[in-house]
Enzyme design. Structure first.
Site, mmCIF file in Angstrom:
data_model
loop_
_atom_site.group_PDB
_atom_site.id
_atom_site.type_symbol
_atom_site.label_atom_id
_atom_site.label_comp_id
_atom_site.label_asym_id
_atom_site.label_seq_id
_atom_site.Cartn_x
_atom_site.Cartn_y
_atom_site.Cartn_z
ATOM 1 N N ASP A 44 -16.996 -37.348 -23.447
ATOM 2 C CA ASP A 44 -17.445 -35.991 -23.793
ATOM 3 C C ASP A 44 -16.458 -35.346 -24.759
ATOM 4 O OD1 ASP A 44 -19.232 -33.487 -22.813
ATOM 5 O OD2 ASP A 44 -17.158 -32.843 -23.090
ATOM 6 N N TYR A 49 -13.198 -29.546 -30.541
ATOM 7 C CA TYR A 49 -11.987 -30.136 -29.935
ATOM 8 C C TYR A 49 -11.093 -30.779 -31.002
ATOM 9 C CZ TYR A 49 -14.654 -29.837 -25.510
ATOM 10 O OH TYR A 49 -15.404 -29.416 -24.439
ATOM 11 N N LYS A 74 -20.665 -31.795 -29.439
ATOM 12 C CA LYS A 74 -21.261 -30.457 -29.346
ATOM 13 C C LYS A 74 -21.191 -29.723 -30.680
ATOM 14 C CE LYS A 74 -19.283 -30.371 -24.692
ATOM 15 N NZ LYS A 74 -17.951 -30.963 -24.809
ATOM 16 N N HIS A 107 -22.791 -25.781 -27.984
ATOM 17 C CA HIS A 107 -21.570 -25.558 -27.204
ATOM 18 C C HIS A 107 -21.545 -24.181 -26.528
ATOM 19 C CE1 HIS A 107 -17.091 -26.985 -27.185
ATOM 20 N NE2 HIS A 107 -17.377 -26.360 -26.078
HETATM 21 N N1 LIG Z 1 -18.573 -27.106 -22.602
HETATM 22 C C1 LIG Z 1 -17.468 -26.416 -22.480
HETATM 23 O O1 LIG Z 1 -17.383 -25.238 -22.847
HETATM 24 C C2 LIG Z 1 -16.276 -27.074 -21.860
HETATM 25 C C3 LIG Z 1 -15.160 -26.308 -21.476
HETATM 26 C C4 LIG Z 1 -14.063 -26.952 -20.886
HETATM 27 C C5 LIG Z 1 -14.120 -28.326 -20.700
HETATM 28 N N2 LIG Z 1 -15.208 -29.072 -21.107
HETATM 29 C C6 LIG Z 1 -15.275 -30.537 -20.921
HETATM 30 O O2 LIG Z 1 -15.000 -30.844 -19.563
HETATM 31 C C7 LIG Z 1 -13.883 -31.721 -19.490
HETATM 32 C C8 LIG Z 1 -13.090 -31.499 -18.229
HETATM 33 O O3 LIG Z 1 -12.657 -30.161 -18.129
HETATM 34 P P1 LIG Z 1 -11.140 -29.717 -18.249
HETATM 35 O O4 LIG Z 1 -10.415 -30.738 -19.038
HETATM 36 O O5 LIG Z 1 -11.101 -28.345 -18.754
HETATM 37 O O6 LIG Z 1 -10.641 -29.649 -16.737
HETATM 38 P P2 LIG Z 1 -10.539 -30.666 -15.493
HETATM 39 O O7 LIG Z 1 -11.106 -31.993 -15.834
HETATM 40 O O8 LIG Z 1 -11.051 -29.931 -14.318
HETATM 41 O O9 LIG Z 1 -8.971 -30.781 -15.292
HETATM 42 C C9 LIG Z 1 -8.147 -31.406 -16.219
HETATM 43 C C10 LIG Z 1 -6.697 -31.227 -15.771
HETATM 44 O O10 LIG Z 1 -6.503 -31.886 -14.511
HETATM 45 C C11 LIG Z 1 -5.416 -32.812 -14.612
HETATM 46 N N3 LIG Z 1 -5.834 -33.990 -13.794
HETATM 47 C C12 LIG Z 1 -6.865 -34.828 -14.041
HETATM 48 N N4 LIG Z 1 -6.968 -35.740 -13.063
HETATM 49 C C13 LIG Z 1 -5.990 -35.465 -12.167
HETATM 50 C C14 LIG Z 1 -5.598 -36.072 -10.952
HETATM 51 N N5 LIG Z 1 -6.255 -37.124 -10.455
HETATM 52 N N6 LIG Z 1 -4.535 -35.535 -10.283
HETATM 53 C C15 LIG Z 1 -3.867 -34.451 -10.770
HETATM 54 N N7 LIG Z 1 -4.195 -33.843 -11.934
HETATM 55 C C16 LIG Z 1 -5.261 -34.353 -12.638
HETATM 56 C C17 LIG Z 1 -5.269 -33.128 -16.084
HETATM 57 O O11 LIG Z 1 -3.925 -33.394 -16.377
HETATM 58 P P3 LIG Z 1 -3.429 -34.672 -17.254
HETATM 59 O O12 LIG Z 1 -4.290 -34.762 -18.468
HETATM 60 O O13 LIG Z 1 -2.009 -34.315 -17.565
HETATM 61 O O14 LIG Z 1 -3.548 -35.860 -16.336
HETATM 62 C C18 LIG Z 1 -5.710 -31.817 -16.734
HETATM 63 O O15 LIG Z 1 -4.621 -30.924 -16.796
HETATM 64 C C19 LIG Z 1 -13.108 -31.407 -20.784
HETATM 65 O O16 LIG Z 1 -12.163 -32.373 -21.115
HETATM 66 C C20 LIG Z 1 -14.240 -31.262 -21.769
HETATM 67 O O17 LIG Z 1 -14.695 -32.542 -22.179
HETATM 68 C C21 LIG Z 1 -16.270 -28.444 -21.675
#
Ligand SMILES: NC(=O)c1ccc[n+]([C@@H]2O[C@H](COP(=O)([O-])OP(=O)(O)OC[C@H]3O[C@@H](n4cnc5c(N)ncnc54)[C@H](OP(=O)(O)O)[C@@H]3O)[C@@H](O)[C@H]2O)c1
Length: 283
Positions: A44, A49, A74, A107
């Site tokens: 994704d 990004y 997106k 998006h």
């Molecule tokens: N459509 C939208 O508006 C929108 C907005 C936000 C996000 N997204 C998408 O959703 C994806 C995921 O959301 P997100 O990146 O915001 O948040 P998330 O996946 O909820 O959390 C990511 C964070 O958690 C840490 N992490 C991951 N696995 C872990 C584990 N097993 N143990 C401890 N810490 C862990 C990562 O750190 P490290 O990387 O340091 O391991 C990172 O800091 C994004 O990457 C993006 O593709 C979309």
């Protein structure tokens, strides 16, 4: 890995890998390569990004056949509108080095997204996009778009985690046969989240970690997930969620954690509307 069948018959992996905030292109390429080696097949990304090139480079290096992959990108607010969306789509294809996209999402619900949707409906019909969908639309915005369009979105990606459960949005998506997908499925794993009593109690009972419990909870609600990590061990941990099940009582306990609002953004303010419209990704 399990798959969901979208409302147009396309198969999508239920779990994918997100690359938001991995702006360093070398780190992003390595993260996507590691994710593919760990077994993820859905990646994704988004034009906003600023890492589509790195995702494309990792795809080419990985040697994974294209038809095994499911690539989401997106359309950004700045590129909303019929002509501009078509141009932005071509730019994303070029940056990714692909000749089709599996899932293309609007998006954010700002600017001329009806014009964007018309363009996306056409690109979908031409076979350049296998499925089209939305992100960050609220229920009234979603239903209005459906009632004024030919194609019903296949996916709606919104913020969802145990602290913002969005059951009302899931109910509307179920009514229109739209697949819910969670962004920030791990609630960004802050200390507060990782130390939550209910989540850590359930994790201990299953000999699993809190992130694995959160991901499993989404899956059992019928929600697709796209956790992000730049660490290989965490990528492997996050995909190791298919060998256990939460009980009905555990699902009920997690239900009590809902705070009913976003942990990150208030979408109903003028400042948010200005912020998204002012966010430029190119000249
Ligand atoms: N459509 C939208 O508006 C929108 C907005 C936000 C996000 N997204 C998408 O959703 C994806 C995921 O959301 P997100 O990146 O915001 O948040 P998330 O996946 O909820 O959390 C990511 C964070 O958690 C840490 N992490 C991951 N696995 C872990 C584990 N097993 N143990 C401890 N810490 C862990 C990562 O750190 P490290 O990387 O340091 O391991 C990172 O800091 C994004 O990457 C993006 O593709 C979309």
């Amino acid at each position: 890995m399990e798959y969901v069948i979208l409302n147009n018959g396309v198969e999508m992996p239920t779990e994918g890998f997100g690359v938001f905030t991995i702006e360093d292109l070398d780190i992003c390429e390595q993260a996507v390569l590691d994710a593919l080696k760990s077994g993820y097949r859905l990646i994704d990304t988004a034009s906003a990004y600023m890492n589509e090139e790195a995702v494309g480079a990792a795809i080419r290096k990985s040697g994974v056949p294209r038809e095994e992959l499911f690539i989401t990108t997106k359309l950004w607010v700045q590129d909303a509108g019929y002509e501009t969306a078509k141009q932005a789509f071509e730019t994303s294809l070029e940056k990714l080095g692909l000749d089709y996209i599996d899932l293309y999402l609007i998006h954010q619900p700002f600017n001329d997204y009806y014009g964007s949707w018309r363009a996306m409906e056409e690109l979908h019909k031409e076979g350049k996009i296998r499925a089209i969908g939305l992100s960050n639309f609220d229920n009234p915005q979603l239903v209005d778009l459906i009632m004024n369009s030919k194609v019903v979105p296949s996916v709606l990606q919104i913020e969802m985690h145990p602290f913002f459960q969005q059951q009302d949005a899931i109910d509307i998506m179920n009514t229109y046969d739209i697949q819910p997908q969670a962004w920030a499925p791990l609630a960004k794993t802050t200390e507060e989240v990782l130390n939550n009593n209910i989540l850590s109690g359930i994790a201990e009972a299953h000999q699993k970690t809190v992130p694995q419990i959160m991901l499993r909870w989404h899956i059992q609600r019928g929600v697709s997930v796209i956790p992000k990590s730049t660490h290989r061990n965490r990528m492997e941990e996050n995909i190791d969620i298919w060998d256990f099940e939460l009980t009905e009582d555990e699902m009920k306990q997690i239900k009590t954690l809902d705070q009913g609002k976003s942990l990150y953004i208030d979408r109903q303010t003028v400042e948010t509307t200005e912020m998204f419209n002012n966010w430029k990704i190119h000249d």
